[in-house]
Design an enzyme around this catalytic site. Structure first.
Site, PDB file in Angstrom:
ATOM      1  N   HIS A   2      -9.185  -3.591  -2.400  1.00 33.41           N
ATOM      2  CA  HIS A   2      -8.183  -2.893  -1.583  1.00 33.41           C
ATOM      3  C   HIS A   2      -8.519  -1.404  -1.521  1.00 33.41           C
ATOM      4  O   HIS A   2      -8.527  -0.793  -0.439  1.00 33.41           O
ATOM      5  CB  HIS A   2      -6.796  -3.113  -2.201  1.00 33.41           C
ATOM      6  N   GLU A   3      -8.823  -0.801  -2.683  1.00 32.11           N
ATOM      7  CA  GLU A   3      -9.120   0.639  -2.720  1.00 32.11           C
ATOM      8  C   GLU A   3     -10.454   0.961  -2.056  1.00 32.11           C
ATOM      9  O   GLU A   3     -10.561   1.952  -1.329  1.00 32.11           O
ATOM     10  CB  GLU A   3      -9.085   1.163  -4.161  1.00 32.11           C
ATOM     11  N   CYS A  51       0.845  -1.187   0.000  1.00 35.06           N
ATOM     12  CA  CYS A  51       0.000   0.000   0.000  1.00 35.06           C
ATOM     13  C   CYS A  51       0.885   1.243   0.000  1.00 35.06           C
ATOM     14  O   CYS A  51       1.890   1.279   0.712  1.00 35.06           O
ATOM     15  CB  CYS A  51      -0.882  -0.029   1.251  1.00 35.06           C
TER      16      CYS A  51
END
Length: 185
Positions: free
Chosen positions: A153-154, A110
């Protein structure tokens, strides 16, 4: 131009709070921000530009990672089957997902996390996402494998969730139940 200096890191409150819905149609400044987020991802993947501006390569960026608590994400990547995904999305939502899980055998990283966090991050293998795109169109995307992982994830960032929240703390490399790695196809 967005640089790594604009990206907030672990510990910043925006990364742990639920982002707010964006009113539609979006304001011009929100559209501009999405375009800049998308450009950052493209720049970060361009070796020359990335080196010049000291950018870490990224495939996705969520507004909370810039300290902006709005439900907006940008993604730009090519999956393992050479399909390109390049989107600026407003109010993205996972509206359905498979029971079957997947994960990256190398783990996830990330832009807001400056350390390696070892372990598998189990996620649904297939998802359907609805959103408004950068041009104001309502879209529906059916995603699987790597693409599904990137989008989840986003979208997690919009809900104050970090990727490592999904890692099994007792056994980080235990293969998740009902899961296959997506990058070993």
């Amino acid at each position: 131009m967005i640089t790594m200096d604009d990206i907030v890191r672990e510990g910043h409150p925006a990364l742990r709070e639920r982002a707010e819905e964006v009113s539609l149609p979006p304001a011009q400044e929100e559209i501009e921000l999405l375009k800049e987020m998308l450009q950052f991802l493209k720049n970060s993947q361009d070796e020359e530009i990335a080196q010049k501006y000291k950018l870490r390569a990224g495939v996705g960026l969520a507004a909370p990672q810039l300290g902006i608590k709005k439900r907006m994400i940008a993604v730009h990547f090519v999956d393992f089957h050479d399909n390109e995904y390049s989107y600026g999305l407003i109010n993205p939502k996972v509206v359905s997902h498979s029971v079957e899980k997947t994960y990256l055998s190398s783990g996830e990283g990330c832009l807001s996390v400056d350390r390696e966090v070892p372990g598998y991050v189990p996620r649904p293998a297939r998802i359907t996402v609805t959103a408004t795109d950068i041009d104001g169109n309502d879209i529906k995307l059916r995603l699987k494998g790597y693409a599904a992982i990137v989008f989840q994830h986003e979208i997690d960032h919009l809900n104050g969730v970090m990727f490592y929240d999904h890692i099994n703390s007792k056994n980080p490399f235990e293969a998740p139940e009902n899961a296959n790695p997506c990058d070993v196809e």
